[in-house]
Design a protein around this motif. Sequence first.
Motif, mmCIF file in Angstrom:
data_model
loop_
_atom_site.group_PDB
_atom_site.id
_atom_site.type_symbol
_atom_site.label_atom_id
_atom_site.label_comp_id
_atom_site.label_asym_id
_atom_site.label_seq_id
_atom_site.Cartn_x
_atom_site.Cartn_y
_atom_site.Cartn_z
ATOM 1 N N SER A 199 0.830 -1.212 0.000
ATOM 2 C CA SER A 199 0.000 0.000 0.000
ATOM 3 C C SER A 199 0.860 1.256 0.000
ATOM 4 C CB SER A 199 -0.923 0.002 1.228
ATOM 5 O OG SER A 199 -1.833 -1.071 1.188
ATOM 6 N N ILE A 200 1.949 1.240 0.780
ATOM 7 C CA ILE A 200 2.858 2.386 0.789
ATOM 8 C C ILE A 200 3.480 2.582 -0.578
ATOM 9 C CG2 ILE A 200 5.034 3.270 1.743
ATOM 10 C CD1 ILE A 200 4.276 1.909 4.385
ATOM 11 N N LYS A 201 3.871 1.482 -1.198
ATOM 12 C CA LYS A 201 4.464 1.554 -2.542
ATOM 13 C C LYS A 201 3.494 2.230 -3.515
ATOM 14 C CE LYS A 201 3.937 -1.601 -5.439
ATOM 15 N NZ LYS A 201 3.856 -2.898 -6.166
ATOM 16 N N ASP A 202 2.239 1.821 -3.492
ATOM 17 C CA ASP A 202 1.252 2.411 -4.400
ATOM 18 C C ASP A 202 1.103 3.913 -4.170
ATOM 19 O OD1 ASP A 202 0.823 -0.096 -5.440
ATOM 20 O OD2 ASP A 202 -0.969 -0.493 -4.230
ATOM 21 N N LEU A 203 1.195 4.329 -2.932
ATOM 22 C CA LEU A 203 1.029 5.747 -2.622
ATOM 23 C C LEU A 203 2.257 6.567 -2.998
ATOM 24 C CD1 LEU A 203 -0.692 5.420 0.880
ATOM 25 C CD2 LEU A 203 -1.769 6.244 -1.225
ATOM 26 N N VAL A 204 3.451 6.055 -2.706
ATOM 27 C CA VAL A 204 4.654 6.857 -2.950
ATOM 28 C C VAL A 204 5.043 6.890 -4.420
ATOM 29 C CG1 VAL A 204 5.536 6.486 -0.630
ATOM 30 C CG2 VAL A 204 6.271 4.966 -2.476
ATOM 31 N N LEU A 205 4.614 5.908 -5.196
ATOM 32 C CA LEU A 205 4.933 5.933 -6.622
ATOM 33 C C LEU A 205 4.292 7.129 -7.321
ATOM 34 C CD1 LEU A 205 4.769 2.151 -7.654
ATOM 35 C CD2 LEU A 205 6.798 3.598 -7.418
ATOM 36 N N GLU A 206 3.258 7.697 -6.701
ATOM 37 C CA GLU A 206 2.587 8.868 -7.269
ATOM 38 C C GLU A 206 3.327 10.169 -6.944
ATOM 39 O OE1 GLU A 206 -1.270 8.825 -5.581
ATOM 40 O OE2 GLU A 206 -1.891 6.933 -6.500
ATOM 41 N N LYS A 207 4.326 10.088 -6.066
ATOM 42 C CA LYS A 207 4.996 11.285 -5.587
ATOM 43 C C LYS A 207 6.389 11.419 -6.199
ATOM 44 C CE LYS A 207 2.591 11.141 -1.140
ATOM 45 N NZ LYS A 207 1.833 12.403 -1.325
ATOM 46 N N GLU A 208 6.814 12.685 -6.353
ATOM 47 C CA GLU A 208 8.164 12.963 -6.841
ATOM 48 C C GLU A 208 9.045 13.356 -5.660
ATOM 49 O OE1 GLU A 208 9.507 12.676 -9.840
ATOM 50 O OE2 GLU A 208 7.632 11.899 -10.693
ATOM 51 N N PHE A 209 10.085 12.595 -5.398
ATOM 52 C CA PHE A 209 10.991 12.909 -4.305
ATOM 53 C C PHE A 209 12.301 12.171 -4.522
ATOM 54 C CE2 PHE A 209 8.687 9.135 -3.117
ATOM 55 C CZ PHE A 209 9.612 8.322 -2.484
ATOM 56 N N ALA A 210 13.344 12.694 -3.912
ATOM 57 C CA ALA A 210 14.657 12.058 -4.028
ATOM 58 C C ALA A 210 15.105 11.430 -2.712
ATOM 59 C CB ALA A 210 15.698 13.073 -4.491
ATOM 60 N N THR A 211 14.639 11.994 -1.592
ATOM 61 C CA THR A 211 15.041 11.454 -0.292
ATOM 62 C C THR A 211 13.810 11.233 0.581
ATOM 63 O OG1 THR A 211 15.344 13.678 0.624
ATOM 64 C CG2 THR A 211 17.272 12.617 -0.365
ATOM 65 N N PHE A 212 13.917 10.267 1.478
ATOM 66 C CA PHE A 212 12.784 9.946 2.346
ATOM 67 C C PHE A 212 13.279 9.298 3.634
ATOM 68 C CE2 PHE A 212 13.694 5.872 0.540
ATOM 69 C CZ PHE A 212 13.183 4.918 1.413
ATOM 70 N N LYS A 213 12.365 9.226 4.589
ATOM 71 C CA LYS A 213 12.589 8.380 5.757
ATOM 72 C C LYS A 213 11.241 7.818 6.201
ATOM 73 C CE LYS A 213 12.244 11.689 9.608
ATOM 74 N NZ LYS A 213 12.904 12.206 10.824
ATOM 75 N N VAL A 214 11.291 6.752 6.983
ATOM 76 C CA VAL A 214 10.079 6.106 7.485
ATOM 77 C C VAL A 214 10.075 6.214 9.000
ATOM 78 C CG1 VAL A 214 8.731 3.977 7.584
ATOM 79 C CG2 VAL A 214 10.124 4.477 5.545
ATOM 80 N N GLU A 215 8.950 6.672 9.557
ATOM 81 C CA GLU A 215 8.767 6.717 10.998
ATOM 82 C C GLU A 215 7.580 5.839 11.373
ATOM 83 O OE1 GLU A 215 8.387 10.671 12.479
ATOM 84 O OE2 GLU A 215 10.496 11.163 12.162
ATOM 85 N N THR A 216 7.809 4.900 12.256
ATOM 86 C CA THR A 216 6.766 3.955 12.652
ATOM 87 C C THR A 216 6.435 4.108 14.131
ATOM 88 O OG1 THR A 216 7.542 2.366 11.004
ATOM 89 C CG2 THR A 216 6.135 1.516 12.765
ATOM 90 N N LYS A 217 5.136 4.099 14.426
ATOM 91 C CA LYS A 217 4.663 4.037 15.802
ATOM 92 C C LYS A 217 3.868 2.748 15.971
ATOM 93 C CE LYS A 217 4.503 8.992 16.843
ATOM 94 N NZ LYS A 217 3.660 10.116 17.296
#
Length: 396
Positions: free
Chosen positions: A90-108
């Motif tokens: 699900s995350i993959k489907d959402l982020v593929l729509e976005k343009e970005f070069a850097t990211f991080k993941v924060e989990t709670k």
Amino acid sequence: MEKLIIVKYGELTTKKENINLFINTLNKNVTEKLKEFSVKIAYDKGRMFIRVLDSRFSEVVEKLKEVFGIHEIIIGYELETLNLEEIKESIKDLVLEKEFATFKVETKRSNKKIPQSSVEISSEIGAFLLKKKEDIKVDVHNPEITIHVELRNKESYIYFETEKGLGGYPVGTLGKGILMLSGGIDSPVAGFLSIKRGVKLEGIYFESPPHTSIEAKRKVEELAHILSKYNGEMKLHIINFTEIQEAIYKSIPREYLITIMRRMMYRISSIIASRSNAKILVNGESIGQVASQTLTSMKVINEVVKLPVIRPVACFDKLEIIAFAKKIGTYETSILPYEDCCTIFVPEHPVINPDSKVCEEYETLIPYQELIHKAVKNHEIIKIGKQEKKDYEDIL
């Protein structure tokens, strides 16, 4: 995967025994604010979840920005699963729509039955995305996007951005106050700051026709209307102060005019507060700004009432108050050139260190108790905020 709005409480979570009161009041206030929209609201002690049943997401978010008690407003996605593989897809489907070069993941991970730690889950999601999207890399310090993942009881939530709410406490949780609302810059700011601390306000305005104009009254109504966005429906008590003010002007030495006038206003405001079951008076006094706001003046004026008087802007300078007024949208109305009764009879040299005994002696020169009784008995009450906004075009 369902799109929804997630509300975070912030300061409310510090409450313990009273947390249900605060969260239930917030739900009531949000429900009232969003009554024109088609929404479904659910909440618990950690979050509020708002499902918008039409396409008016952005409008709902804007309305939520007017509600005290909200720390953050999030547009996110709900998955009815805790399965990490499904979450990653699900995350993959959402982020593929976005343009970005850097990211991080924060989990709670509030569900501690999940064997992996929050850090381990974030690392696994990050590694998965690096394989699925080219030309991106992890930056934990200054990423272009942050992928937030929350794992709760049986559901997981994904979101990317948060919008800051007003914070504070839900309106009504701390009782009621009476705002001494003039047409100036300071008192609306004081009102806003009191509402932020959970105080439900009613306003009181002292008019002095024909010395003050109908435009001055309507200006104050407009200020009350702006505050009602945050306060909810607001009663505005209109006191005809003409007879009292003229009696003061005719009988009291000039240097004590403002001090005696303010003492009368406090007495009347205290009576209105008692009848409205209000616990405090609120005003826009700022230490040293004018003669009636020296420490000695405040003490002498304050002596005629037993209620606490809250002065939220007491330690702000004028530029700070102006900046705040611009931020909350009251400044342009406050500077309209219509004088209130506090400014029309200002003496050239008002006393800055008044004496209580002198005030009491001067007050015997006028039948103020009779005049106060008459002013309170005949005062007007206007309800602001529930009906459609009045037309103020001719004064704005």
